[in-house]
Design a protein around this motif. Structure first.
Motif, mmCIF file in Angstrom:
data_model
loop_
_atom_site.group_PDB
_atom_site.id
_atom_site.type_symbol
_atom_site.label_atom_id
_atom_site.label_comp_id
_atom_site.label_asym_id
_atom_site.label_seq_id
_atom_site.Cartn_x
_atom_site.Cartn_y
_atom_site.Cartn_z
ATOM 1 N N VAL A 93 0.840 -1.200 0.000
ATOM 2 C CA VAL A 93 0.000 0.000 0.000
ATOM 3 C C VAL A 93 0.875 1.250 0.000
ATOM 4 O O VAL A 93 0.624 2.208 -0.721
ATOM 5 N N TRP A 94 1.930 1.244 0.829
ATOM 6 C CA TRP A 94 2.792 2.426 0.962
ATOM 7 C C TRP A 94 4.135 1.985 1.563
ATOM 8 O O TRP A 94 4.160 1.151 2.453
ATOM 9 N N GLY A 95 5.191 2.591 1.056
ATOM 10 C CA GLY A 95 6.501 2.322 1.596
ATOM 11 C C GLY A 95 7.300 1.404 0.700
ATOM 12 O O GLY A 95 6.790 0.953 -0.337
ATOM 13 N N PRO A 96 8.538 1.123 1.044
ATOM 14 C CA PRO A 96 9.154 1.457 2.331
ATOM 15 C C PRO A 96 9.499 2.943 2.457
ATOM 16 O O PRO A 96 9.698 3.628 1.462
ATOM 17 N N GLY A 97 9.526 3.392 3.716
ATOM 18 C CA GLY A 97 9.898 4.762 4.015
ATOM 19 C C GLY A 97 10.254 4.875 5.480
ATOM 20 O O GLY A 97 10.363 3.853 6.188
ATOM 21 N N ARG A 98 10.465 6.117 5.925
ATOM 22 C CA ARG A 98 10.750 6.355 7.350
ATOM 23 C C ARG A 98 9.850 7.472 7.852
ATOM 24 O O ARG A 98 9.893 8.587 7.341
ATOM 25 N N HIS A 99 8.992 7.145 8.831
ATOM 26 C CA HIS A 99 8.117 8.162 9.408
ATOM 27 C C HIS A 99 8.943 9.213 10.152
ATOM 28 O O HIS A 99 9.936 8.877 10.818
ATOM 29 N N GLY A 100 8.508 10.483 10.057
ATOM 30 C CA GLY A 100 9.141 11.527 10.857
ATOM 31 C C GLY A 100 8.754 11.367 12.317
ATOM 32 O O GLY A 100 9.605 11.448 13.211
ATOM 33 N N ALA A 101 7.478 11.139 12.572
ATOM 34 C CA ALA A 101 6.993 10.921 13.936
ATOM 35 C C ALA A 101 7.321 9.490 14.341
ATOM 36 O O ALA A 101 6.746 8.541 13.800
ATOM 37 N N ILE A 146 6.443 -0.055 6.169
ATOM 38 C CA ILE A 146 5.925 -0.587 4.908
ATOM 39 C C ILE A 146 4.523 -1.118 5.241
ATOM 40 O O ILE A 146 4.304 -1.641 6.333
ATOM 41 N N TYR A 147 3.567 -0.913 4.357
ATOM 42 C CA TYR A 147 2.173 -1.284 4.651
ATOM 43 C C TYR A 147 1.610 -2.196 3.570
ATOM 44 O O TYR A 147 1.874 -2.008 2.378
ATOM 45 N N TYR A 148 0.796 -3.169 3.997
ATOM 46 C CA TYR A 148 0.001 -3.960 3.057
ATOM 47 C C TYR A 148 -1.353 -4.256 3.697
ATOM 48 O O TYR A 148 -1.559 -3.977 4.887
ATOM 49 N N ILE A 149 -2.268 -4.786 2.910
ATOM 50 C CA ILE A 149 -3.597 -5.148 3.425
ATOM 51 C C ILE A 149 -3.727 -6.660 3.354
ATOM 52 O O ILE A 149 -3.408 -7.274 2.318
ATOM 53 N N ASP A 150 -4.195 -7.272 4.452
ATOM 54 C CA ASP A 150 -4.266 -8.740 4.492
ATOM 55 C C ASP A 150 -5.559 -9.253 3.854
ATOM 56 O O ASP A 150 -6.393 -8.468 3.391
ATOM 57 N N SER A 151 -5.732 -10.570 3.869
ATOM 58 C CA SER A 151 -6.857 -11.180 3.142
ATOM 59 C C SER A 151 -8.208 -10.780 3.728
ATOM 60 O O SER A 151 -9.222 -10.836 3.044
ATOM 61 N N ALA A 152 -8.240 -10.378 4.997
ATOM 62 C CA ALA A 152 -9.500 -9.989 5.642
ATOM 63 C C ALA A 152 -9.708 -8.474 5.604
ATOM 64 O O ALA A 152 -10.667 -7.963 6.186
ATOM 65 N N GLY A 153 -8.804 -7.753 4.945
ATOM 66 C CA GLY A 153 -8.991 -6.306 4.789
ATOM 67 C C GLY A 153 -8.380 -5.459 5.889
ATOM 68 O O GLY A 153 -8.593 -4.245 5.915
ATOM 69 N N PHE A 154 -7.611 -6.052 6.790
ATOM 70 C CA PHE A 154 -6.934 -5.268 7.835
ATOM 71 C C PHE A 154 -5.631 -4.717 7.272
ATOM 72 O O PHE A 154 -4.886 -5.447 6.603
ATOM 73 N N MET A 155 -5.353 -3.441 7.552
ATOM 74 C CA MET A 155 -4.078 -2.893 7.072
ATOM 75 C C MET A 155 -2.997 -3.195 8.108
ATOM 76 O O MET A 155 -3.175 -2.963 9.308
ATOM 77 N N ILE A 156 -1.886 -3.715 7.618
ATOM 78 C CA ILE A 156 -0.786 -4.147 8.474
ATOM 79 C C ILE A 156 0.466 -3.361 8.112
ATOM 80 O O ILE A 156 0.823 -3.253 6.938
ATOM 81 N N GLU A 157 1.079 -2.798 9.128
ATOM 82 C CA GLU A 157 2.365 -2.132 8.948
ATOM 83 C C GLU A 157 3.457 -3.072 9.446
ATOM 84 O O GLU A 157 3.266 -3.771 10.441
ATOM 85 N N CYS A 158 4.566 -3.097 8.750
ATOM 86 C CA CYS A 158 5.756 -3.733 9.292
ATOM 87 C C CYS A 158 6.754 -2.616 9.538
ATOM 88 O O CYS A 158 6.916 -1.722 8.701
ATOM 89 N N THR A 159 7.379 -2.628 10.694
ATOM 90 C CA THR A 159 8.188 -1.489 11.108
ATOM 91 C C THR A 159 9.492 -1.960 11.733
ATOM 92 O O THR A 159 9.668 -3.152 12.025
ATOM 93 N N ALA A 160 10.399 -1.017 11.932
ATOM 94 C CA ALA A 160 11.660 -1.278 12.643
ATOM 95 C C ALA A 160 12.235 0.062 13.086
ATOM 96 O O ALA A 160 11.904 1.108 12.517
ATOM 97 N N GLU A 161 13.075 0.023 14.098
ATOM 98 C CA GLU A 161 13.873 1.179 14.545
ATOM 99 C C GLU A 161 13.052 2.319 15.146
ATOM 100 O O GLU A 161 13.445 3.480 15.043
ATOM 101 N N PRO A 197 1.556 9.498 1.525
ATOM 102 C CA PRO A 197 0.634 8.350 1.551
ATOM 103 C C PRO A 197 -0.417 8.421 0.445
ATOM 104 O O PRO A 197 -0.958 9.486 0.177
ATOM 105 N N PRO A 198 -0.730 7.269 -0.183
ATOM 106 C CA PRO A 198 -1.789 7.242 -1.199
ATOM 107 C C PRO A 198 -3.170 7.330 -0.542
ATOM 108 O O PRO A 198 -3.304 7.115 0.668
ATOM 109 N N ARG A 199 -4.195 7.609 -1.347
ATOM 110 C CA ARG A 199 -5.579 7.713 -0.814
ATOM 111 C C ARG A 199 -5.970 6.412 -0.106
ATOM 112 O O ARG A 199 -6.677 6.431 0.884
ATOM 113 N N LEU A 200 -5.517 5.291 -0.654
ATOM 114 C CA LEU A 200 -5.860 3.992 -0.054
ATOM 115 C C LEU A 200 -5.416 3.942 1.402
ATOM 116 O O LEU A 200 -6.124 3.416 2.268
ATOM 117 N N TRP A 201 -4.240 4.482 1.690
ATOM 118 C CA TRP A 201 -3.734 4.495 3.070
ATOM 119 C C TRP A 201 -4.532 5.502 3.910
ATOM 120 O O TRP A 201 -4.976 5.206 5.021
#
Ligand SMILES: [Fe+2]
Length: 299
Positions: free
Chosen positions: A221-229, A235-250, A283-287
């Motif tokens: 959906v969006w990323g990879p990138g680095r949030h300022g906050a 990095i974001y994707y949407i799972d099979s049930a429609g939940f948006m999932i972020e994977c993060t680090a640091e 971020p795209p409209r989807l996000w």
């Protein structure tokens, strides 16, 4: 204020297609199954008995956000404060095996929390199997019609501390006892869950995630990138049930309990890259428009 919540505890989701959601959580994120029966499945990515709980249901909705309290007295204190504020208590029976005490309540907008004593650490740290194998669940980002009022409620009832907010209260980030920049984020919008987040070990895992989604003919959906906050990789994707999932680090960790609240300007429609994504892509409209209901909040 002394922290009552230490960290994110678990996430309980209702899913229409339990088999598909289970397969997605194993094949993409790479959590492993601890328990499975006809009604629900418990998954984890580390020693903790439960991180994500999937329940077979009529709709894809959030059942509860589990927050791990600093101890038994803290669970009781949260329950007392929730009752004093007139919030709806939904249960005082732990939803997970081996959890000593919990209180489940609804916020004044309908977000559902189960504040609980720690989940038992009775699982193997490492395991074979598909997917990325995240380190642990990291944070949730909720949407709220009135983030300023809800943040104040979360602070008074659960002792969450405001770390950072935007000038117009469009985005707010609250931390718990572990000091991470945010365990609960808030985004202005219809009451619900915007996303939840797994912590990954290394940036090379972000590449693996993109390749796994590609292999399934799906997209990020969006990323990879680095949030300022929070300074976290995302990095974001949407799972099979429609939940948006972020994977993060640091993510930034804040040691000073008295650090001043940081106030930033996210710009119109989240256009300030220095807050939203320091690497530039906005971020795209989807996000921006993504939303999942909590049980009982669907309109
Ligand atoms: Fe996030």
């Amino acid at each position: 204020m002394t922290a009552l919540i230490y960290r994110l505890g678990h996430i309980a989701l209702n899913v229409v297609d339990l088999d598909a959601a289970l397969s997605d959580t194993q094949a993409i994120a790479g959590a492993r199954v601890v328990h499975q029966d006809a009604t629900h499945a418990i998954l984890t990515s580390n020693r903790r008995h439960a991180e994500v709980v999937l329940h077979r249901a009529q709709a894809n909705e959030v059942r509860a956000i589990g927050l791990e309290a600093v101890g038994l007295e803290a669970v009781e204190e949260v329950g007392k404060r929730a009752k004093d504020r007139g919030l709806r208590i939904l249960s005082e029976t732990p939803s997970l095996p081996g959890v000593e005490r919990s209180v489940t309540f609804a916020s004044s907008e309908g977000h559902i929390f189960e504040v609980h004593t720690p989940v038992p650490e009775d699982q193997p740290l490492r395991y074979v199997g598909a997917g990325i194998h995240p380190r642990y669940l990291d944070h949730v980002n909720l949407s709220a019609a009135d983030p300023e009022a809800i943040a104040s409620e979360f602070s008074e009832v659960m002792g969450l501390i405001l770390t950072e907010r935007t000038t117009g209260f469009e985005l707010m980030w609250m931390r718990a006892g572990d000091g991470r920049h945010h365990t609960v984020g808030l985004k202005k919008g219809q009451t619900g869950l915007h996303h939840f987040s797994w912590e990954l070990s290394d940036f090379s895992d972000f590449k693996r995630l993109g390749d796994k989604l590609d292999a399934c003919h799906r997209n990020l959906v969006w990323g990879p990138g680095r949030h300022g906050a929070g300074d976290n990789l995302f990095i974001y994707y949407i799972d099979s049930a429609g939940f948006m999932i972020e994977c993060t680090a640091e993510m930034e960790v804040i040691g000073d309990p008295h650090r001043q609240v940081r106030i930033t300007d996210a710009g119109e429609n989240l256009s300030n890259a220095k807050v939203v994504n320091r690497w530039g892509a906005l971020p795209p409209r989807l996000w921006i428009n993504h939303h999942t209901d909590f049980v009982g909040t669907a309109r």
